[in-house]
Design an enzyme around this catalytic site. Structure first.
Site, mmCIF file in Angstrom:
data_model
loop_
_atom_site.group_PDB
_atom_site.id
_atom_site.type_symbol
_atom_site.label_atom_id
_atom_site.label_comp_id
_atom_site.label_asym_id
_atom_site.label_seq_id
_atom_site.Cartn_x
_atom_site.Cartn_y
_atom_site.Cartn_z
ATOM 1 N N ASP A 7 32.702 31.681 32.114
ATOM 2 C CA ASP A 7 31.684 32.698 31.848
ATOM 3 C C ASP A 7 31.409 32.624 30.346
ATOM 4 O O ASP A 7 32.181 33.149 29.548
ATOM 5 C CB ASP A 7 32.182 34.082 32.251
ATOM 6 C CG ASP A 7 31.145 35.166 32.027
ATOM 7 O OD1 ASP A 7 29.935 34.854 32.035
ATOM 8 O OD2 ASP A 7 31.541 36.330 31.840
ATOM 9 N N GLU A 67 28.375 29.629 34.311
ATOM 10 C CA GLU A 67 27.235 30.493 34.595
ATOM 11 C C GLU A 67 26.008 29.993 33.845
ATOM 12 O O GLU A 67 26.084 29.667 32.669
ATOM 13 C CB GLU A 67 27.552 31.930 34.185
ATOM 14 C CG GLU A 67 26.497 32.918 34.611
ATOM 15 C CD GLU A 67 26.881 34.348 34.292
ATOM 16 O OE1 GLU A 67 27.383 35.036 35.183
ATOM 17 O OE2 GLU A 67 26.676 34.752 33.129
ATOM 18 N N ASP A 140 34.839 39.376 31.675
ATOM 19 C CA ASP A 140 34.502 37.974 31.435
ATOM 20 C C ASP A 140 35.483 37.048 32.150
ATOM 21 O O ASP A 140 35.093 36.010 32.683
ATOM 22 C CB ASP A 140 34.505 37.673 29.934
ATOM 23 C CG ASP A 140 33.655 38.663 29.165
ATOM 24 O OD1 ASP A 140 32.468 38.387 28.956
ATOM 25 O OD2 ASP A 140 34.178 39.735 28.801
#
Length: 157
Positions: A7, A67, A140
């Protein structure tokens, strides 16, 4: 298969390594790369690159998933996040790790069944797939696990 989930962020980059097979998923490690906002951006990016390189060496993932950027409400954060993604992708490329990218909508869809899921719903589904360490508190880090699971599920695990 060993999957590195990421992330990306300039302040906090969440990461996790999961083992995926036909029996399910096991968390190998998870954590975050946190940079000091008082440092110049170039030093923060170098720190993310160095740490990601070390994570790749230490855990030797077969593949990675990260991501993708999407429309940000906060225009101030899109460029630093894009820069962080750039150095992460460079670290993965240098390590020879095949990388897949997923939008937040797809990640939420794969984990919860709907693309507009809240953070709490994603965390709940992650906890159904993997027993989280009590220290896994950062969104996260949980998101990085979700990204890894998303990739594993897309691979058929």
């Amino acid at each position: 298969m060993r999957i590195l989930g990421i992330d990306p962020g300039i302040g906090i980059t969440g990461y996790s390594v999961i083992e995926a097979d036909q029996n399910g998923y096991q968390l190998v490690t998870s954590g975050s790369i946190q940079t000091d906002k008082s440092m110049p951006v170039s030093k923060r990016l170098a720190e993310i690159f160095f740490d990601m390189t070390e994570i790749c060496k230490a855990y030797n993932p077969d593949e990675a998933s990260i991501e993708q950027l999407f429309f940000f409400k906060n225009q101030k954060t899109i460029i630093p996040v894009a820069e962080a993604r750039g150095v992460i992708l460079l670290a993965l490329e240098k390590a020879g790790i095949k990388t897949a990218e997923y939008t937040p909508l797809v990640i939420k869809q794969v984990l919860t069944g709907h693309g507009r899921a809240q953070k709490s719903e994603v965390r709940l589904m992650v906890e159904k797939f993997i027993e989280l360490n009590k220290n896994t508190k950062l969104d996260d880090t949980v998101d990085s696990i979700a990204i890894g699971i998303c990739h594993a599920r897309n691979l058929g695990f």
